[in-house]
Write a protein that holds these residues in place. Structure first.
Motif, PDB file in Angstrom:
ATOM      1  N   GLU A  86     -12.458   4.167  -6.200  1.00  0.00           N
ATOM      2  CA  GLU A  86     -11.278   4.615  -7.248  1.00  0.00           C
ATOM      3  C   GLU A  86     -11.168   5.919  -7.146  1.00  0.00           C
ATOM      4  OE1 GLU A  86     -10.609   4.093 -11.800  1.00  0.00           O
ATOM      5  OE2 GLU A  86     -12.655   4.011 -11.265  1.00  0.00           O
ATOM      6  N   ALA A  87     -12.152   6.798  -6.842  1.00  0.00           N
ATOM      7  CA  ALA A  87     -11.731   8.165  -6.401  1.00  0.00           C
ATOM      8  C   ALA A  87     -10.747   8.218  -5.224  1.00  0.00           C
ATOM      9  CB  ALA A  87     -12.977   9.170  -6.152  1.00  0.00           C
ATOM     10  N   LEU A  88     -11.026   7.464  -4.242  1.00  0.00           N
ATOM     11  CA  LEU A  88     -10.462   7.469  -2.973  1.00  0.00           C
ATOM     12  C   LEU A  88      -9.098   7.029  -3.240  1.00  0.00           C
ATOM     13  CD1 LEU A  88     -10.037   7.602   0.269  1.00  0.00           C
ATOM     14  CD2 LEU A  88     -10.958   5.485   0.404  1.00  0.00           C
ATOM     15  N   LYS A  89      -8.610   5.917  -4.142  1.00  0.00           N
ATOM     16  CA  LYS A  89      -7.281   5.770  -4.357  1.00  0.00           C
ATOM     17  C   LYS A  89      -6.490   6.682  -4.926  1.00  0.00           C
ATOM     18  CE  LYS A  89      -5.163   2.142  -7.134  1.00  0.00           C
ATOM     19  NZ  LYS A  89      -4.518   3.053  -7.930  1.00  0.00           N
ATOM     20  N   ILE A  90      -7.193   7.416  -5.942  1.00  0.00           N
ATOM     21  CA  ILE A  90      -6.396   8.435  -6.503  1.00  0.00           C
ATOM     22  C   ILE A  90      -6.176   9.638  -5.576  1.00  0.00           C
ATOM     23  CG2 ILE A  90      -6.615  10.333  -8.549  1.00  0.00           C
ATOM     24  CD1 ILE A  90      -8.430   8.158 -10.053  1.00  0.00           C
ATOM     25  N   ALA A  91      -7.040  10.087  -4.529  1.00  0.00           N
ATOM     26  CA  ALA A  91      -6.769  11.010  -4.040  1.00  0.00           C
ATOM     27  C   ALA A  91      -5.787  10.657  -2.740  1.00  0.00           C
ATOM     28  CB  ALA A  91      -8.223  11.392  -3.118  1.00  0.00           C
ATOM     29  N   LEU A  92      -5.586   9.499  -2.365  1.00  0.00           N
ATOM     30  CA  LEU A  92      -4.626   8.983  -1.462  1.00  0.00           C
ATOM     31  C   LEU A  92      -3.209   8.834  -2.291  1.00  0.00           C
ATOM     32  CD1 LEU A  92      -6.306   5.986   0.313  1.00  0.00           C
ATOM     33  CD2 LEU A  92      -5.809   8.389   1.288  1.00  0.00           C
ATOM     34  N   GLU A  93      -3.224   8.579  -3.442  1.00  0.00           N
ATOM     35  CA  GLU A  93      -1.950   8.554  -4.377  1.00  0.00           C
ATOM     36  C   GLU A  93      -1.465  10.270  -4.327  1.00  0.00           C
ATOM     37  OE1 GLU A  93      -3.056   4.868  -7.115  1.00  0.00           O
ATOM     38  OE2 GLU A  93      -2.948   6.510  -7.809  1.00  0.00           O
ATOM     39  N   MET A  94      -2.407  11.048  -4.645  1.00  0.00           N
ATOM     40  CA  MET A  94      -1.955  12.649  -4.697  1.00  0.00           C
ATOM     41  C   MET A  94      -1.646  13.136  -3.151  1.00  0.00           C
ATOM     42  SD  MET A  94      -4.966  14.201  -6.971  1.00  0.00           S
ATOM     43  CE  MET A  94      -5.191  13.691  -8.699  1.00  0.00           C
ATOM     44  N   THR A  95      -2.265  12.455  -2.224  1.00  0.00           N
ATOM     45  CA  THR A  95      -1.856  12.871  -0.946  1.00  0.00           C
ATOM     46  C   THR A  95      -0.383  12.351  -0.593  1.00  0.00           C
ATOM     47  OG1 THR A  95      -4.011  12.579   0.043  1.00  0.00           O
ATOM     48  CG2 THR A  95      -2.342  12.788   1.605  1.00  0.00           C
ATOM     49  N   ASP A  96      -0.078  11.253  -1.313  1.00  0.00           N
ATOM     50  CA  ASP A  96       1.049  10.560  -1.061  1.00  0.00           C
ATOM     51  C   ASP A  96       2.310  11.494  -1.762  1.00  0.00           C
ATOM     52  OD1 ASP A  96       2.984   8.292  -0.349  1.00  0.00           O
ATOM     53  OD2 ASP A  96       3.004   8.125  -2.658  1.00  0.00           O
ATOM     54  N   ILE A  97       1.964  11.867  -2.956  1.00  0.00           N
ATOM     55  CA  ILE A  97       2.804  12.822  -3.719  1.00  0.00           C
ATOM     56  C   ILE A  97       3.293  14.013  -2.930  1.00  0.00           C
ATOM     57  CG2 ILE A  97       3.097  14.334  -5.916  1.00  0.00           C
ATOM     58  CD1 ILE A  97       1.600  12.107  -7.278  1.00  0.00           C
ATOM     59  N   ALA A  98       2.184  14.557  -2.260  1.00  0.00           N
ATOM     60  CA  ALA A  98       2.599  15.725  -1.342  1.00  0.00           C
ATOM     61  C   ALA A  98       3.307  15.483  -0.269  1.00  0.00           C
ATOM     62  CB  ALA A  98       1.054  16.440  -0.987  1.00  0.00           C
ATOM     63  N   SER A  99       3.142  14.239   0.364  1.00  0.00           N
ATOM     64  CA  SER A  99       4.000  13.780   1.720  1.00  0.00           C
ATOM     65  C   SER A  99       5.307  13.705   1.240  1.00  0.00           C
ATOM     66  CB  SER A  99       3.340  12.717   2.132  1.00  0.00           C
ATOM     67  OG  SER A  99       2.100  12.990   2.722  1.00  0.00           O
ATOM     68  N   ARG A 100       5.554  13.052  -0.035  1.00  0.00           N
ATOM     69  CA  ARG A 100       7.017  13.045  -0.624  1.00  0.00           C
ATOM     70  C   ARG A 100       7.412  14.356  -0.807  1.00  0.00           C
ATOM     71  NH1 ARG A 100       5.649   9.115  -5.158  1.00  0.00           N
ATOM     72  NH2 ARG A 100       8.169   9.460  -5.738  1.00  0.00           N
ATOM     73  N   LEU A 101       6.894  15.129  -1.287  1.00  0.00           N
ATOM     74  CA  LEU A 101       7.298  16.454  -1.772  1.00  0.00           C
ATOM     75  C   LEU A 101       7.733  16.946  -0.366  1.00  0.00           C
ATOM     76  CD1 LEU A 101       5.099  17.777  -4.486  1.00  0.00           C
ATOM     77  CD2 LEU A 101       7.555  17.457  -4.749  1.00  0.00           C
ATOM     78  N   GLU A 102       6.963  17.012   0.461  1.00  0.00           N
ATOM     79  CA  GLU A 102       7.478  17.610   1.919  1.00  0.00           C
ATOM     80  C   GLU A 102       8.822  17.096   2.493  1.00  0.00           C
ATOM     81  OE1 GLU A 102       4.845  19.293   5.633  1.00  0.00           O
ATOM     82  OE2 GLU A 102       4.741  17.141   5.117  1.00  0.00           O
ATOM     83  N   GLN A 103       8.777  15.651   2.333  1.00  0.00           N
ATOM     84  CA  GLN A 103       9.984  14.951   2.736  1.00  0.00           C
ATOM     85  C   GLN A 103      11.060  15.367   1.846  1.00  0.00           C
ATOM     86  OE1 GLN A 103       9.016  10.799   2.559  1.00  0.00           O
ATOM     87  NE2 GLN A 103       7.468  11.124   4.037  1.00  0.00           N
ATOM     88  N   ALA A 104      11.106  15.787   0.739  1.00  0.00           N
ATOM     89  CA  ALA A 104      12.275  16.228  -0.285  1.00  0.00           C
ATOM     90  C   ALA A 104      12.496  17.359  -0.303  1.00  0.00           C
ATOM     91  CB  ALA A 104      11.683  15.646  -1.826  1.00  0.00           C
ATOM     92  N   GLY A 105      11.870  18.272   0.786  1.00  0.00           N
ATOM     93  CA  GLY A 105      11.958  19.702   0.989  1.00  0.00           C
ATOM     94  C   GLY A 105      11.399  20.641  -0.109  1.00  0.00           C
ATOM     95  N   GLY A 106      10.421  20.044  -0.845  1.00  0.00           N
ATOM     96  CA  GLY A 106       9.839  20.801  -1.904  1.00  0.00           C
ATOM     97  C   GLY A 106       8.586  21.804  -1.516  1.00  0.00           C
ATOM     98  N   LEU A 107       7.901  21.256  -0.541  1.00  0.00           N
ATOM     99  CA  LEU A 107       6.966  22.119  -0.081  1.00  0.00           C
ATOM    100  C   LEU A 107       6.806  21.917   1.261  1.00  0.00           C
ATOM    101  CD1 LEU A 107       4.493  19.936   0.183  1.00  0.00           C
ATOM    102  CD2 LEU A 107       4.079  20.524  -2.023  1.00  0.00           C
ATOM    103  N   SER A 108       5.878  22.644   2.136  1.00  0.00           N
ATOM    104  CA  SER A 108       5.385  22.294   3.432  1.00  0.00           C
ATOM    105  C   SER A 108       3.861  21.923   3.472  1.00  0.00           C
ATOM    106  CB  SER A 108       5.854  23.284   4.402  1.00  0.00           C
ATOM    107  OG  SER A 108       7.177  23.304   4.554  1.00  0.00           O
TER     108      SER A 108
END
Length: 351
Positions: A86-108
């Protein structure tokens, strides 16, 4: 304005939790919000150019409220971690948020100090992915390199609860950080793997015994990304002078935590905390370790911080308080960003 690269924030946790309630984490960060402490507009306003973005796995049950007795003492009962799947699932979801923010130009998502400087130069938030409490990591470390490939460059073996890698300090005042055992056998293997991969090891939440376990086995600089001086605020989460001395000897860093419980002499959670409490912790750590071993580790989105700062937009209030206390611009640059960049260049083994 002094640009700040910060040692710790929990913005990914906040975005993930709000996404569970139906919010759009991309819009919340990129366009701005009145929630929490960090989004792109407030970061730009306060000169927060980037920092370590923690993937912290919240417990299934809420932690009990901090109950302060008539003497001003308290100790918060630990709540156990989630299971690894369950912890792994949540961490990967957070990683996905970071990746989507990068794609949107919000962060690197930054994997080198060159990446950090390039992001800062372009005005994009320079994010270093960090795991706070390694519940998502398999005991045999079989997924550690997968996280590294996704951008993980820093981790803390434990948060303030125990897991299969080691023991964390509880939130207790007054209390020594020497509250129990340190690393487990699996924890020792984790530290060795981090040294091999060039992943920074964060000692902010580990017991004092765990701190000395890492000091003994790791060859990297010792780092506590968001911890203050125990001599000034004797909460278990803060660092003793002996620990500060060890960080100095290894050319590591302690990052000032903005959490009021770790700043105030009485250890209370109270936003009515003067900036002078922050300055006196900086002064103590600089006196003990030297200017090169002290930085900032706000704990934005993870703690109650002084009202005089409020959120990321108010970061320059601390810079100005330090300036008024006699810190020159070269020293402020070190405290605000250059010390972190110097350390990361060493840990990440850059030429």
């Amino acid at each position: 304005m002094q640009l700040i690269f910060d040692g710790h924030n929990d913005v990914l946790l906040r975005l993930w939790e709000n996404a569970q309630k139906g919010a759009d984490p991309i819009a919340e960060f990129v366009e701005g919000t009145d929630k929490g402490h960090i989004d792109a507009p407030r970061a730009r306003k306060g000169g927060l150019a980037g920092g370590f973005c923690a993937m912290f796995i919240p417990p299934k049950e809420d932690y009990p409220a901090r109950e302060v007795d008539q003497n001003g003492h308290y100790s918060v009962r630990m709540v156990g971690p989630r299971d690894q799947a369950e912890a792994l699932k949540i961490a990967l979801e957070m990683t996905d948020i970071a990746s989507r923010l990068e794609q949107a130009g919000g962060l690197s998502i930054c994997r080198s100090t060159a990446d950090i400087r390039a992001a800062m130069d372009s005005g994009r938030f320079a994010a270093v992915l960090h795991i706070e409490g390694c519940e998502p990591i398999a005991k045999d470390l079989s997924n550690l390199e997968t996280f590294h490939a996704k951008g993980l460059r820093s981790l803390g073996p434990v948060w303030s609860r125990h897991n299969l890698f080691g023991h964390g300090v509880p939130f207790a005042f007054p209390s020594s950080p020497d509250t129990g055992p340190g690393l487990t056998d699996a924890g020792f293997e984790l530290i060795k793997a981090c040294d091999r991969l060039g992943i920074m090891i964060d000692l902010a939440h580990i017991t004092e015994q765990g701190f000395w376990d890492v000091e003994r086995i790791s060859t990297a600089p010792l780092v506590a990304t968001h911890s203050n001086a125990h001599a000034l605020t004797p909460i278990s989460r803060n660092l003793t002078d002996r620990q500060l001395d060890a960080i100095r000897e290894r050319k590591g860093i302690a990052g000032l935590n903005y959490a009021t419980t770790m700043l105030r002499p009485d250890g209370l959670e109270n936003a009515d905390t003067p900036l002078s409490d922050m300055v006196r912790h900086i002064d103590h750590m600089v006196d003990r370790m030297g200017i090169d071993c002290v930085a900032l580790g706000s704990d934005f989105d993870g703690a109650t911080i002084p009202a005089a700062i409020g959120d990321a937009a108010g970061n320059q209030a601390l810079v100005e308080a330090l300036r008024c206390a006699g810190y020159g611009e070269d020293d402020l640059a070190k405290l605000c960003r250059e010390n972190w960049l110097r350390l990361l260049k060493t840990v990440w083994r850059e030429a």
